[in-house]
Design a protein around this motif. Structure first.
Motif, short mmCIF file in Angstrom:
data_model
loop_
_atom_site.label_atom_id
_atom_site.label_comp_id
_atom_site.label_asym_id
_atom_site.label_seq_id
_atom_site.Cartn_x
_atom_site.Cartn_y
_atom_site.Cartn_z
N HIS A 109 -15.32 -4.41 7.24
CA HIS A 109 -16.30 -5.18 6.47
C HIS A 109 -17.71 -4.71 6.80
N ALA A 110 -18.59 -4.80 5.81
CA ALA A 110 -19.99 -4.40 5.98
C ALA A 110 -20.89 -5.56 5.58
N TYR A 111 -21.93 -5.78 6.36
CA TYR A 111 -22.86 -6.88 6.14
C TYR A 111 -24.28 -6.33 6.20
N VAL A 112 -25.21 -7.00 5.50
CA VAL A 112 -26.62 -6.61 5.56
C VAL A 112 -27.48 -7.86 5.65
N ASP A 113 -28.64 -7.70 6.29
CA ASP A 113 -29.64 -8.76 6.37
C ASP A 113 -30.62 -8.61 5.22
N LEU A 114 -30.97 -9.72 4.58
CA LEU A 114 -31.86 -9.70 3.42
C LEU A 114 -33.29 -9.99 3.85
N GLY A 123 -20.10 -5.00 -0.78
CA GLY A 123 -19.02 -4.13 -1.19
C GLY A 123 -19.40 -3.39 -2.46
N PRO A 124 -18.68 -2.31 -2.82
CA PRO A 124 -19.02 -1.54 -4.01
C PRO A 124 -18.54 -2.24 -5.28
N MET A 130 -23.89 -1.18 -4.47
CA MET A 130 -23.57 -2.15 -3.42
C MET A 130 -24.04 -3.53 -3.86
N ARG A 131 -23.10 -4.47 -3.85
CA ARG A 131 -23.39 -5.83 -4.28
C ARG A 131 -22.96 -6.83 -3.21
N ALA A 132 -23.55 -8.02 -3.27
CA ALA A 132 -23.07 -9.12 -2.43
C ALA A 132 -21.65 -9.46 -2.86
N GLU A 137 -12.84 -11.39 -2.86
CA GLU A 137 -12.98 -10.50 -4.00
C GLU A 137 -12.55 -9.08 -3.64
N LEU A 138 -11.90 -8.40 -4.60
CA LEU A 138 -11.59 -6.99 -4.41
C LEU A 138 -12.80 -6.13 -4.74
N LEU A 139 -13.45 -6.44 -5.88
CA LEU A 139 -14.68 -5.76 -6.26
C LEU A 139 -15.83 -6.75 -6.16
#
Length: 513
Positions: A109-114, A123-124, A130-132, A137-139
């Protein structure tokens, strides 16, 4: 002979009971609320959903025929970005951002700070943007995100669905029905530059004492609290009573809908609304920023207790919101706190009662309960796993002092150097912003009780104090004790057979002098 098979009863006999068709309309069954423990923490809590305004029969919409050459685009309405925010307890467990792309990777899993606050799972999408993303969700289907150049922060991308000069507009009109006294007024989609509180106006005849008028528009106001506070707060009239849960929910889901401050401007003393957001993040996130290793339960209980102290009750007042804003600003700037009990969770703790008699007493440790009273602070060992594992392998009092000293330091406290004494482990520490001194006796607890031995020789207590905590720390305690500025604490690791390990701190009323 084989046994005879039972025969099926005949079904062609008509039923003589008449059947009456049920014509009553179906009544929708209200959704069953799930307990918090069964909900994915990355999803939105059901109680966090803001109520939608009811649609009445009169709100009729007519779509006018558009010219054949008009280009019409489909626009997908997305969840607000706040719906994807992770719970503070999960954010604290994530590794730091990668220095190249700002992504906080945890397994697959990948996470980002806003930039505007909050951390989201990403995720793609189908175009490899790259979207929240929600965890189920798969996509990814949330807002499109991009990294802010030169930083480790990310932000939502202004997509092609945003309105621009070349986008055709859809006009909507409200038709008057026979008993409607208002005329039909064409309206169009609000522009992005319009302020959120443009839709907060109320009919002047529904105003109550204390509500204000700004540029000819009437607004509801949160109860002022302290009448000497010059700042009042206008609110969305759909938000009836701002308690802790409603304010924290609004800050998580749609911070633009939080109350706004307003002040009278001389010389005409007309009201002016401050467009600045009073709060940049949920209340629990402020606490986690300055006390990063508190458990999730302690974070919630501290934030709630802080709200109660500022407002005097679980209902927001204008002066209470101002006090909270000042406290958070003092944390950020390192200023002295006019009301230290609002700023330091250790000063919020009550003194626990003791049981027993004579020189031996016992303190019963309360169980940490989400939504319960703030009676103890707990630090989550999952956030400092390596230090915790080492602390469980040693029985040295010096190691226990070092373990607690580093824990307190990471959470913003200044600890006096521990003494080399290997008996009666204790620490002395302070915090920027107030002049209280904390003295904590350290224990390794298995179970729910702390047994304490009271000092019987007051003349030798100060001598033992120098050996126990060191000369500099002892001098600080003696000086603060003379002005009633010492807070006596107990704490350390606690292990239970049927609960998670924790590092606790409680307050007691027994002076060590």
């Amino acid at each position: 002979m084989s046994p005879k098979r039972p025969t099926r009863p005949k079904t062609d006999t008509p039923d003589t009971t008449p059947v009456v068709r049920d014509t009553t309309p179906d009544t929708p069954t209200p959704p069953r609320l799930m307990p918090d423990t069964l909900i994915d923490p990355t999803l939105t809590h059901p109680a966090w959903q803001l109520p939608e305004p009811p649609v009445t029969r009169r709100e009729m919409i007519e779509i006018y025929d558009l010219p054949a050459e008009t280009h019409v685009r489909d626009i997908t309405v997305q969840r607000p970005i706040g719906s994807y925010f992770l719970a503070p307890g999960l954010v604290n467990r994530l590794p730091p951002p990668d220095l190249l792309n700002g992504i906080r990777s945890a397994g697959r899993h990948a996470y980002v700070d806003l930039v505007e606050g909050g951390t989201v799972l990403i995720g793609p999408d189908t175009q490899n943007g790259m979207r929240a993303r929600l965890s189920n969700e798969l996509l990814a289907s949330g807002p499109l995100l991009e990294r802010v150049e030169g930083t480790l922060m990310w932000r939502p991308v202004l997509t092609e669905n945003a309105p621009d000069a070349g986008t055709s507009q859809l006009f909507i009109s409200r038709h008057r029905v026979p008993d409607d006294e208002q005329s039909t007024v064409p309206s169009k989609r609000p522009r992005l530059e319009e302020t959120p509180w443009n839709g907060w106006s109320i009919d002047p005849q529904h105003a109550t004492p204390g509500d204000i008028r700004v540029d000819g528009i009437q607004y509801k106001v949160i109860p002022r609290g302290d009448a000497s506070d010059p700042i009042v707060y206008i609110k969305n009239p759909n938000h009836l009573i701002y308690d802790f849960d409603l304010l924290d929910r609004t800050l998580r889901l749609d911070p633009q809908q939080q109350p706004r401050g307003a002040i009278q401007v001389p010389p005409a003393q007309h009201w002016q609304i401050d467009p600045t957001l009073p709060f940049e993040r949920p209340l629990t996130n402020y606490v986690s920023q300055y006390f990063p290793e508190l458990s999730v339960t302690s974070l919630e209980n501290v934030a709630f207790h802080q709200f109660l102290l500022a407002n005097g009750a679980n209902t927001a007042t204008g002066s209470g919101l101002t006090l909270l804003r000042q406290t958070f600003n003092d944390w950020k700037a390192g200023n002295a706190h006019p009301r230290p009990q609002l700023a330091d969770p250790l000063l919020m703790l009550p003194i626990l009662p003791t049981s027993g008699s004579g020189a031996i007493r016992a303190i019963e440790l309360p169980t940490p309960t989400p939504g319960g009273p703030l009676q103890r602070l707990d630090f989550d060992p999952a956030l400092f796993r390596q230090e915790w594992l080492y602390s469980t392998t040693t029985q040295s009092a010096v190691d226990l002092k070092r373990f607690m000293a580093t824990l307190l330091t990471r959470n913003g406290y200044a600890v006096f150097d521990p003494s080399p004494s290997n008996s009666f482990p204790a620490l002395v520490f302070k915090r920027t912003g107030h002049d209280y001194v904390f003295f904590i006796s350290l224990h390794r607890i298995r179970g729910r009780k702390i047994n304490q031995t009271l000092n019987v020789d007051q003349h030798s207590a100060s001598l033992r104090l120098h050996i126990q905590v060191g000369a500099a720390a002892a001098a600080a305690v003696i000086a603060a004790h003379a002005t009633h500025k010492v807070v006596w604490l107990r704490g350390g690791p606690q292990t239970l057979a049927n609960a998670d390990d924790t590092v606790f701190i409680v307050r007691d009323g027994h002076a060590r002098l």
